[in-house]
Design a protein around this motif. Structure first.
Motif, PDB file in Angstrom:
ATOM      1  N   PRO A 111      -5.458  24.772 -47.387  1.00 39.30           N
ATOM      2  CA  PRO A 111      -6.414  25.068 -48.463  1.00 39.30           C
ATOM      3  C   PRO A 111      -6.249  26.490 -48.997  1.00 39.30           C
ATOM      4  N   ALA A 112      -6.252  26.620 -50.314  1.00 40.82           N
ATOM      5  CA  ALA A 112      -6.025  27.929 -50.948  1.00 40.82           C
ATOM      6  C   ALA A 112      -7.304  28.753 -50.938  1.00 40.82           C
ATOM      7  N   SER A 113      -7.842  28.946 -49.748  1.00 39.96           N
ATOM      8  CA  SER A 113      -9.064  29.733 -49.597  1.00 39.96           C
ATOM      9  C   SER A 113      -8.732  31.191 -49.359  1.00 39.96           C
ATOM     10  N   PRO A 114      -9.446  32.116 -50.004  1.00 38.10           N
ATOM     11  CA  PRO A 114      -9.222  33.545 -49.754  1.00 38.10           C
ATOM     12  C   PRO A 114      -9.500  33.931 -48.303  1.00 38.10           C
ATOM     13  N   LYS A 115     -10.222  33.069 -47.580  1.00 33.79           N
ATOM     14  CA  LYS A 115     -10.572  33.367 -46.191  1.00 33.79           C
ATOM     15  C   LYS A 115      -9.682  32.632 -45.189  1.00 33.79           C
ATOM     16  N   TRP A 116      -8.618  31.993 -45.662  1.00 33.30           N
ATOM     17  CA  TRP A 116      -7.805  31.198 -44.749  1.00 33.30           C
ATOM     18  C   TRP A 116      -7.187  32.039 -43.629  1.00 33.30           C
ATOM     19  N   SER A 117      -6.890  33.303 -43.911  1.00 34.60           N
ATOM     20  CA  SER A 117      -6.265  34.138 -42.885  1.00 34.60           C
ATOM     21  C   SER A 117      -7.153  34.256 -41.650  1.00 34.60           C
ATOM     22  N   THR A 118      -8.469  34.142 -41.833  1.00 36.97           N
ATOM     23  CA  THR A 118      -9.362  34.219 -40.673  1.00 36.97           C
ATOM     24  C   THR A 118      -9.203  33.001 -39.777  1.00 36.97           C
ATOM     25  N   VAL A 119      -8.745  31.901 -40.351  1.00 42.36           N
ATOM     26  CA  VAL A 119      -8.508  30.685 -39.568  1.00 42.36           C
ATOM     27  C   VAL A 119      -7.258  30.849 -38.710  1.00 42.36           C
ATOM     28  N   GLU A 120      -6.187  31.318 -39.327  1.00 43.25           N
ATOM     29  CA  GLU A 120      -4.915  31.436 -38.608  1.00 43.25           C
ATOM     30  C   GLU A 120      -4.903  32.585 -37.612  1.00 43.25           C
ATOM     31  N   GLU A 121      -5.574  33.673 -37.951  1.00 41.86           N
ATOM     32  CA  GLU A 121      -5.504  34.851 -37.102  1.00 41.86           C
ATOM     33  C   GLU A 121      -6.557  34.850 -35.992  1.00 41.86           C
ATOM     34  N   GLY A 122      -7.575  34.010 -36.135  1.00 39.28           N
ATOM     35  CA  GLY A 122      -8.629  33.955 -35.136  1.00 39.28           C
ATOM     36  C   GLY A 122      -8.460  32.770 -34.194  1.00 39.28           C
ATOM     37  N   GLN A 123      -9.583  32.265 -33.715  1.00 38.26           N
ATOM     38  CA  GLN A 123      -9.570  31.108 -32.831  1.00 38.26           C
ATOM     39  C   GLN A 123      -9.520  29.859 -33.697  1.00 38.26           C
ATOM     40  N   ASN A 124      -8.323  29.408 -34.018  1.00 37.71           N
ATOM     41  CA  ASN A 124      -8.096  28.312 -34.952  1.00 37.71           C
ATOM     42  C   ASN A 124      -8.794  27.027 -34.467  1.00 37.71           C
ATOM     43  N   PRO A 125      -9.760  26.522 -35.228  1.00 33.40           N
ATOM     44  CA  PRO A 125     -10.485  25.316 -34.805  1.00 33.40           C
ATOM     45  C   PRO A 125      -9.599  24.087 -34.648  1.00 33.40           C
ATOM     46  N   LEU A 126      -8.503  24.036 -35.395  1.00 31.90           N
ATOM     47  CA  LEU A 126      -7.611  22.888 -35.289  1.00 31.90           C
ATOM     48  C   LEU A 126      -6.902  22.874 -33.937  1.00 31.90           C
ATOM     49  N   LYS A 127      -6.571  24.056 -33.432  1.00 37.19           N
ATOM     50  CA  LYS A 127      -5.957  24.146 -32.110  1.00 37.19           C
ATOM     51  C   LYS A 127      -6.945  23.696 -31.031  1.00 37.19           C
ATOM     52  N   ASP A 128      -8.178  24.186 -31.150  1.00 35.62           N
ATOM     53  CA  ASP A 128      -9.203  23.813 -30.177  1.00 35.62           C
ATOM     54  C   ASP A 128      -9.467  22.305 -30.216  1.00 35.62           C
ATOM     55  N   MET A 129      -9.456  21.744 -31.409  1.00 34.48           N
ATOM     56  CA  MET A 129      -9.675  20.306 -31.580  1.00 34.48           C
ATOM     57  C   MET A 129      -8.595  19.502 -30.861  1.00 34.48           C
ATOM     58  N   LEU A 130      -7.348  19.915 -31.033  1.00 31.76           N
ATOM     59  CA  LEU A 130      -6.238  19.226 -30.380  1.00 31.76           C
ATOM     60  C   LEU A 130      -6.363  19.282 -28.858  1.00 31.76           C
ATOM     61  N   THR A 131      -6.593  20.473 -28.322  1.00 30.16           N
ATOM     62  CA  THR A 131      -6.684  20.627 -26.873  1.00 30.16           C
ATOM     63  C   THR A 131      -7.831  19.794 -26.307  1.00 30.16           C
ATOM     64  N   ALA A 132      -8.988  19.843 -26.962  1.00 29.71           N
ATOM     65  CA  ALA A 132     -10.150  19.094 -26.477  1.00 29.71           C
ATOM     66  C   ALA A 132      -9.876  17.595 -26.458  1.00 29.71           C
ATOM     67  N   TYR A 133      -9.187  17.105 -27.492  1.00 27.03           N
ATOM     68  CA  TYR A 133      -8.911  15.667 -27.570  1.00 27.03           C
ATOM     69  C   TYR A 133      -7.819  15.241 -26.591  1.00 27.03           C
ATOM     70  N   LEU A 134      -6.758  16.023 -26.500  1.00 28.88           N
ATOM     71  CA  LEU A 134      -5.640  15.654 -25.633  1.00 28.88           C
ATOM     72  C   LEU A 134      -6.004  15.722 -24.150  1.00 28.88           C
ATOM     73  N   THR A 135      -6.868  16.631 -23.799  1.00 33.22           N
ATOM     74  CA  THR A 135      -7.266  16.765 -22.396  1.00 33.22           C
ATOM     75  C   THR A 135      -8.397  15.816 -22.020  1.00 33.22           C
ATOM     76  N   GLY A 136      -8.992  15.163 -23.009  1.00 38.36           N
ATOM     77  CA  GLY A 136     -10.097  14.262 -22.726  1.00 38.36           C
ATOM     78  C   GLY A 136     -11.437  14.960 -22.609  1.00 38.36           C
ATOM     79  N   ALA A 137     -11.469  16.253 -22.890  1.00 38.20           N
ATOM     80  CA  ALA A 137     -12.731  16.989 -22.827  1.00 38.20           C
ATOM     81  C   ALA A 137     -13.705  16.490 -23.899  1.00 38.20           C
ATOM     82  N   LYS A 138     -13.178  16.021 -25.024  1.00 39.75           N
ATOM     83  CA  LYS A 138     -14.010  15.475 -26.101  1.00 39.75           C
ATOM     84  C   LYS A 138     -13.334  14.238 -26.681  1.00 39.75           C
ATOM     85  N   ASP A 139     -14.144  13.293 -27.157  1.00 43.85           N
ATOM     86  CA  ASP A 139     -13.557  12.167 -27.874  1.00 43.85           C
ATOM     87  C   ASP A 139     -13.283  12.604 -29.308  1.00 43.85           C
TER      88      ASP A 139
END
Length: 424
Positions: free
Chosen positions: A379-407
């Motif tokens: 997404p061409a958001s001016p705030k996108w850098s905060t997603v990549e440089e911080g705690q990326n929610p997409l990464k957390d989503m993957l880990t939670a799903y793959l480990t079974g911590a969350k459905d």
């Protein structure tokens, strides 16, 4: 953007002197009274042979003008650009990472080049980079070059197991199964090495399902992760992990450990990566490059390729330049077929030319070129850098799903809430 750009810097040596922080729009040379055009390109972006020829031609076409070429480093460039673009004497042409472009477009520190698109080879622009350079219906960034991921594989192992390059997801899964069976005697073998947080690959699967991660309405961006398409993409990612039995960590990305180094150890059949990762692998195993090839990430639709994230760079003209006319002429030259073909020869997807012939000289370049025709951007958001440089929610989503911590429902809902908070 920055991760692959740093890798590119290692793959293409640029042997020019790094200049200081100063801009210098409209500065004169005290000795000869020449006008100077200050150009900032990033370390690793353009081969020396290209910039030498380009600047010689530009100066020949503009008598009395001297190109002041300054190579910049990716580390710290965001702050440096912020300061320079707000100054009274910014550089005249700058290179921006495609995820940086929206921020500066919104801030009004870049020149609107909408009226010049056709003269800048606009009909051949890479769509992913074009999107990142646009803001509120106007164009502020011009595509420069890009790169995208592909599936790098051991062709010697494919041949031994009787496997052809997959042309669909199902064929890809079957290739993994065959590789696993053919190397069952080696407990260390992994048919596919896939880190649990390789979110760039997840993007391909989400887009292939017809989904996305956020939608834009005016200046507002809203997460679109709680959809059937995103959940299906997560399920396919999980299939790849489980069918392959990959030993990659589920709570880290492809750089921890560096997947190219793992591939170079000779115990991996495939990785999803960038072409130059093969050269990195060859530092560990010199024979691995000749034994490797690549294919575009397959789609769920047989015979098609999945959309791929295009990381890359745009070129822009600072709004405060006093040399807008010269800067536009410079962009016209560097985006011409002549110089874009040199970028392709250096291993990049040209940003303003559909001619990828030079890129297709190697199997790795050919696969990237094929996939690039279906490239997309975050997404061409001016705030996108905060997603990549911080705690990326997409990464957390993957880990939670793959480990079974969350459905899937809980994982996508939590990620959507975090993404909305970051994009504001």
């Amino acid at each position: 953007m920055k991760a692959w750009a740093k890798a590119a810097a290692g793959a293409m040596a640029v042997a020019l002197t790094v200049a200081g922080c100063g801009g210098g729009s409209g500065q004169n040379n005290a000795a000869g009274g020449e006008r100077s055009l200050t150009v900032w390109l990033m370390n690793g972006s353009a081969p020396t042979s290209l910039t030498d020829e380009l600047h010689k031609e530009f100066e020949a076409k503009h008598p009395g003008v001297k190109v002041k070429y300054e190579i910049q480093q990716w580390t710290g460039i965001q702050d440096k650009l912020t300061t320079a673009l707000a100054s009274n004497e910014p550089p005249d042409v700058v290179e921006l990472g495609n995820t940086q472009n929206p921020k500066f477009s919104k801030e009004g520190v870049l020149t609107d080049v909408s009226a010049d698109v056709s003269e800048l080879s606009g009909g051949q622009w890479l769509e992913g980079l074009k999107q990142s350079g646009a803001w509120q219906g106007k164009q502020y960034g011009v595509p420069f070059y890009a790169a995208n991921r592909e599936v790098i594989y051991r062709k010697d192992l494919f041949d031994k197991a009787g496997i052809k390059e997959p042309t669909s997801r199902e064929e890809w899964l079957e290739a993994i199964r065959k590789l696993k069976a053919a190397n069952a005697s080696d407990p260390e073998f992994q048919p596919l090495y896939l880190a649990g947080q390789n979110w760039y690959s997840l993007l391909s699967f989400i887009w292939d399902e017809g989904g996305d991660i956020a939608k834009q309405e005016g200046e507002k961006f809203t997460a679109t992760l709680e959809t059937a398409q995103v959940k299906s993409a997560l399920e396919f990612y999980k299939q790849l992990v489980e069918v392959s039995g990959t030993k990659a960590p589920k709570d880290a990305d492809e750089q921890k450990p560096e997947q190219a180094g793992v591939y170079g150890q000779g115990k991996v059949g495939m990785i999803i990566g960038l072409p130059w990762e093969v050269d990195t692998a060859a530092k560990t195993n010199p024979d691995i490059k000749k034994n490797s090839a690549a294919f575009a990430i397959p789609s769920k639709n047989a015979g098609s390729t999945a959309p791929v994230f295009q990381g890359g760079s745009n070129l822009a003209i600072p709004a405060g330049t006093k040399n807008a006319d010269l800067a536009k002429d410079y962009l016209k030259l560097i985006t011409s077929a002549k110089y874009q073909s040199q970028l392709a020869k250096a291993g990049m997807v040209p940003g303003t030319s559909k001619d990828t012939g030079e890129l297709e000289a190697t199997p790795f370049g050919a696969a990237m070129a094929k996939a690039s025709r279906n490239g997309k951007a975050v997404p061409a958001s001016p705030k996108w850098s905060t997603v990549e440089e911080g705690q990326n929610p997409l990464k957390d989503m993957l880990t939670a799903y793959l480990t079974g911590a969350k459905d899937a429902t809980k994982a996508t809902a939590d990620a959507a809430a975090k993404l909305n908070g970051l994009l504001g």
